[in-house]
Design an enzyme around this catalytic site. Structure first.
Site, PDB file in Angstrom:
ATOM      1  N   LEU A 412       5.438  -8.077   3.263  1.00  0.00           N
ATOM      2  CA  LEU A 412       5.638  -8.266   1.819  1.00  0.00           C
ATOM      3  C   LEU A 412       5.665  -6.944   1.072  1.00  0.00           C
ATOM      4  CD1 LEU A 412       3.198 -11.266   1.227  1.00  0.00           C
ATOM      5  CD2 LEU A 412       5.686 -11.360   1.363  1.00  0.00           C
ATOM      6  N   ASP A 530      -5.655   2.694  -9.878  1.00  0.00           N
ATOM      7  CA  ASP A 530      -4.251   2.808  -9.467  1.00  0.00           C
ATOM      8  C   ASP A 530      -3.425   1.723 -10.150  1.00  0.00           C
ATOM      9  OD1 ASP A 530      -2.044   3.823  -8.209  1.00  0.00           O
ATOM     10  OD2 ASP A 530      -2.428   2.867  -6.275  1.00  0.00           O
TER      11      ASP A 530
END
Length: 728
Positions: A412, A530
């Site tokens: 993915l 992040d």
């Protein structure tokens, strides 16, 4: 519709002029120093403290005159048509009962209730509605109710059944009931229902009332139960002041100055929403009583030593009362040291005090060691409980089968510390399996840290951790499967397909909510570290799910815990973090600001192949924003006249997120709230369909007014364009 509102506006203007005239006349009178002899101090069971009085001769002036009259055989105090239930001198508040505005549709009972619209007017009195104690409540199914003041229009829309939350007892969140904050210093309210948006079967209500005395019942929307429960009247809290003067001006006229107690002080207070001032009086700290009365009946000294809890008990001293304060006296031979009575050590030799110091030092060391051991034991037990909850020692084989032996066709994407595969468990549950890319100890620690962080989180917009498999050669984490990929793919990889502004705003708001939860609600707080569009997943309903916590940390408690290794993704990194290597919650805010730019412009954060001035999306955005050329960078799909107000607000928010100094950036909670308000403005069908009606209702003078109230529900400046806010 125009004629009644024009008459109403003229009537308000007349009331304002009368109010100014009445107050000016009142200031010419001399104030009595205290209540005259023979005046009543109670009416029924209600105390009537000075400056209030029953009759003009007993009150400080006519604005505080209370009428005591018999109702059903019982004496009750009234101010005008409103019954007074309580008066507080210390808080400068009065509690009153006021009527309910209602409109019923059809014959609801034998009384055949139809309609009653109230007008609450305190223009020529010392009273104004307390903005901290009261709220405007609108009750009913599909009911738009609002109130006009001298300066504002305030109201909300109550639905019958909300998709998010059905009507339930005790909740006023938009389904069956909505509420609105009051502006400061309001003295006049008049109620209205919008007949185009009232389709209630039963009754609709709108009231100003004390918030803590209101509790919603689901029966209120379909019957006269609300009117019956409160017997047609609701409690309202009113603030009051003495004169329309500031303290400085009031003290110049000794005949009209009301703070006559020796131990009182004057307090400035605004009135009627204007720049004029009013004042009230209060007792100094350490005194209690009535600051409006001279002599022994005014502000009296509080004897702290007679309280149930002796204030000198902890120090070992004896309490001695002083005017406005108290003092703790030590026994003979002792002196006060750091708030404790201790024996005078001047006459003792050094050997007499060394022994207890040594004993205390040894005891302190032993205590520190015991506490450290207890802490380590508790942390080990906590880690063991987490491992027992998430660890599946024999799950590796099942995960290999679920991912077809980690087939490349099942990939993915790639996270910060591993590859993510799509898996199908034996019970046909779709999952996402994150597999560590290497087997060194550092990456195992990062996987463990992500598992520990996700184990503390429970939020609908944060990807859920189903389980883990850590004590194997290659550690793995198992998450819920999110079908529509990442936000980065949606924005930059869907080959130009249309993404509506509503969808973009939903994704932005939900992502901000998730990050605000990490910063403000998680214990201890969590910094993502992040934030980027590829770490925000999109489900089948285009709901956002924040993911990838490999770079996250628990909020540091001191400087020794700050991150010293720069991590994150180019294009999203906080410039302040690059300089200091200190990750803070404002670092996530900066990164989220870049995500907002992606949603607004549909451009990537970095374009290394473009011209020098276009390589950084953040720098280019700041440049065009300063030049007032925002349209040059916005996505053409969403840039139109209808959307420009919202786009400009979101762009301004993104600009604040991208401030170079973290102190100047908003918190994630503030970002979430502002995006939520922008979404609600977009979702107002009333605003789009009734602009001309609102313009005729408010009149040109209201639309041209420069005064703006923004309570999170409605601003008078944008009322005609935005409409009334949906119930919250």
């Amino acid at each position: 519709m125009k004629s009644p509102w024009l008459v109403h506006s003229i009537f308000l203007l007349q009331l304002c002029l009368l109010a100014i005239w009445d107050w000016e006349l009142a200031t010419a009178d001399e104030l009595p120093a205290q209540r005259s002899a023979g005046c009543q101090s109670k009416c029924g069971n209600v105390d009537i403290p000075y400056p209030f009085g029953i009759g003009d001769q007993c009150a400080i002036h006519h604005g505080f005159d209370i009428n005591c009259k018999a109702v059903d055989g019982t004496e009750r105090p009234f101010k005008g048509p409103f019954e007074v239930t309580k008066i507080s001198v210390a808080d400068a508040k009065a509690w009153m009962k006021m009527n309910i505005s209602w409109r019923c549709y059809g014959q609801t009972d034998t009384r055949n209730m139809r309609e009653y619209m109230l007008m609450q007017n305190f223009i020529n009195t010392p009273f104004r509605f307390s903005e901290t104690d009261n709220k405007i409540f609108v009750l009913g199914c599909y009911t738009t109710g609002y109130m006009t003041t001298l300066s504002y229009v305030l109201g909300c829309f109550s639905t019958c059944y909300s998709e998010r939350e059905p009507p339930r007892n005790g909740s006023c969140s938009g389904a069956g009931c909505c509420k609105v904050d009051l502006p400061k210093d309001q003295v006049y309210f008049k109620a209205f229902f919008n007949e185009y948006y009232n389709t209630t079967v039963g009754c609709s209500y709108i009231v100003v009332m004390e918030e803590k005395k209101f509790s919603y019942k689901t029966t209120y929307a379909h019957s006269t139960t609300f009117w019956d429960d409160y017997k047609g009247q609701v409690p309202v809290v009113m603030n009051w002041t003495i004169r329309p003067y500031s303290c400085k001006d009031a003290k110049k006229n000794t005949n009209s100055y009301a703070c006559v107690s020796n131990n009182s002080v004057c307090v400035d207070d605004g009135i009627d929403g204007s720049h004029s001032q009013a004042y009230r009086c209060k007792c100094l700290d350490g005194y209690d009583g009535n600051p409006y009365v001279k002599g022994d009946d005014g502000c009296k000294d509080i004897n702290e030593c007679e309280r149930i809890a002796d204030p000198c008990w902890a120090s070992g001293g004896t309490c001695q009362n002083r005017p406005g304060s108290f003092e703790c006296l030590c026994p003979q031979g002792e002196q006060m040291v750091n708030g404790t009575c201790k024996e005078n050590q001047k006459s003792k030799s050094s050997s007499s005090w060394m022994i207890p110091v040594i004993v205390a030092s040894v005891g302190g060391v032993v205590l520190v060691i015991v506490m450290a051991c207890a802490y380590l034991i508790r942390e080990r037990r906590s880690l063991q409980l987490i491992k027992q909850r998430y660890f599946r020692q024999h799950g590796e084989t099942e995960l290999q089968e679920a991912t077809d032996m980690f087939n490349d066709k099942r990939v993915l994407g790639h996270g910060g510390h591993g590859t993510v595969y799509k898996g199908l468990l034996k019970d046909n549950t779709e999952v996402a399996v994150k597999r560590c890319m290497t087997i060194d100890e550092q990456h195992k620690k990062e996987f463990g840290k992500e598992m520990l962080i996700l184990s503390q989180i429970n939020h609908k917009n944060i990807v859920k951790l189903f389980g883990c498999c850590l004590e194997v050669e290659v550690p793995m984490l198992v998450y819920e499967f999110i079908p529509h990929g990442t936000l980065f793919q949606l924005i930059h990889g869907n080959h130009g397909r249309q993404i509506s502004l509503a969808t973009r705003m939903q994704i932005a708001h939900q992502s901000a909510e998730a990050l605000a939860y990490l910063h403000s609600c998680a214990s201890p707080p969590i910094l993502h570290g992040d934030v980027k569009s590829s770490n925000i997943l999109i489900d089948s309903d285009y709901a956002a799910k924040v993911s990838d916590f490999g770079a996250s940390i628990l909020a540091p408690t001191d400087e020794s815990q700050f991150v010293t290794l720069v991590q994150g993704t180019c294009g999203y990194l906080d410039p302040e973090y690059m300089q200091t290597c200190q990750l803070t919650d404002k670092s996530d805010v900066y990164s989220f600001g870049v995500v907002l730019l992606e949603l607004l412009t549909r451009k990537k954060p970095l374009n290394l192949e473009g011209p020098e001035h276009e390589k950084s999306l953040a720098l280019r955005f700041i440049s065009v924003a300063k030049e007032g050329k925002l349209e040059e960078i916005l996505d053409d799909q969403i840039m139109n006249d209808e959307n420009m107000d919202v786009l400009e607000e979101v762009a301004d928010l993104a600009k604040q997120c991208l401030e170079m100094s973290g102190e100047n950036r908003p918190s994630m909670k503030e970002v979430s709230e502002r995006l939520d308000r922008s979404r609600k403005v977009m979702s107002q069908p009333w605003a789009q369909q009734n602009i001309e009606e609102m313009e005729s209702l408010l009149g040109e003078s209201s639309m041209a007014s420069s005064e703006v109230l923004n309570t999170g529900n409605l601003s008078i400046e944008k009322a005609a364009a935005k409409g009334l806010e949906w119930g919250r």
